[in-house]
Write a protein that holds these residues in place. Sequence first.
Motif, PDB file in Angstrom:
ATOM      1  N   ASN A  31       2.133  38.259 -40.103  1.00  0.00           N
ATOM      2  CA  ASN A  31       2.543  37.413 -41.215  1.00  0.00           C
ATOM      3  C   ASN A  31       1.414  36.426 -41.474  1.00  0.00           C
ATOM      4  N   PRO A  32       0.631  36.620 -42.513  1.00  0.00           N
ATOM      5  CA  PRO A  32      -0.514  35.731 -42.763  1.00  0.00           C
ATOM      6  C   PRO A  32      -0.063  34.357 -43.264  1.00  0.00           C
ATOM      7  N   ALA A  33       0.599  33.589 -42.391  1.00  0.00           N
ATOM      8  CA  ALA A  33       1.089  32.264 -42.753  1.00  0.00           C
ATOM      9  C   ALA A  33      -0.075  31.281 -42.829  1.00  0.00           C
ATOM     10  N   ALA A  34       0.135  30.205 -43.560  1.00  0.00           N
ATOM     11  CA  ALA A  34      -0.917  29.210 -43.739  1.00  0.00           C
ATOM     12  C   ALA A  34      -1.256  28.499 -42.431  1.00  0.00           C
ATOM     13  N   ASN A  35      -0.246  28.300 -41.580  1.00  0.00           N
ATOM     14  CA  ASN A  35      -0.437  27.553 -40.332  1.00  0.00           C
ATOM     15  C   ASN A  35       0.022  28.388 -39.146  1.00  0.00           C
ATOM     16  N   TYR A  36      -0.755  28.354 -38.086  1.00  0.00           N
ATOM     17  CA  TYR A  36      -0.335  28.946 -36.815  1.00  0.00           C
ATOM     18  C   TYR A  36      -0.513  27.904 -35.717  1.00  0.00           C
ATOM     19  N   ALA A  37       0.379  27.946 -34.743  1.00  0.00           N
ATOM     20  CA  ALA A  37       0.350  26.936 -33.682  1.00  0.00           C
ATOM     21  C   ALA A  37       0.715  27.544 -32.338  1.00  0.00           C
ATOM     22  N   GLN A 111       2.668  32.016 -47.308  1.00  0.00           N
ATOM     23  CA  GLN A 111       1.841  33.163 -46.954  1.00  0.00           C
ATOM     24  C   GLN A 111       0.596  33.247 -47.832  1.00  0.00           C
ATOM     25  N   ASN A 112      -0.487  33.709 -47.183  1.00  0.00           N
ATOM     26  CA  ASN A 112      -1.738  33.972 -47.906  1.00  0.00           C
ATOM     27  C   ASN A 112      -2.209  32.773 -48.714  1.00  0.00           C
TER      28      ASN A 112
END
Length: 221
Positions: A31-37, A111-112
């Motif tokens: 899932n190319p989400a804007a934020n990853y943590a 996303q994206n």
Amino acid sequence: MSIRAKLYGTALLALSGAAVVSAPSSALASNPAANYAVPTKLEFFPDEAKATSVVIHGAFFFYQNGGTYGAPSCGYMYFSCPAGSETMCRMQWTDIKNAVGQPQCVGFGPQNMVSKATLRSEGTALANPDTWDLGIGVSPGSFVGGQCAPAQALKCPLPPPPDMATPPPAPDMTVVPTPNPPGPGTKTGCSMGGAEGVVGGGVGLLFATAITSVLRRRRRR
């Protein structure tokens, strides 16, 4: 070609096709989400049950133009929930909280898209929260453009809890009395006026008279 050879060739083609379909893509996130943590701690305000804002501590990396992700960094992100979406915000924040200590990264936001949220340095004061974007929910990721493993390796430190912070030294409240100098007209034992002065002066005069008398007697002898 025999029937057996045809069947064998068909089976090989099916297996190779299945392998291509099932092979994971190493370049893209699920899932190319804007934020990853990689979250390490969440703080809810005013509390978890009624939270309208959240602070997420941990390691973060963000979607970039071109579909890649930047290098991870430690810090915290501060969000407030849009009015009317509190239930959905709390559900997503709980999903992120449940990912603390898990061997994966979690994505959130649109996303994206390049994130508009702010990564803040630990120890800075809370101010001006970013608006939480519900996106399509919270999704796990284990590769995410090759940045998930480096984010997990950061082992970002947590801020000390408020009750463990070193309190400032208490001010010295000891009161040292300051002697007041005698004011004008104040009578003391050293002065010749007043009752004390009269008594002191009389005793001194009698003592001096007695000594003079003794000296005169000795001279006469």
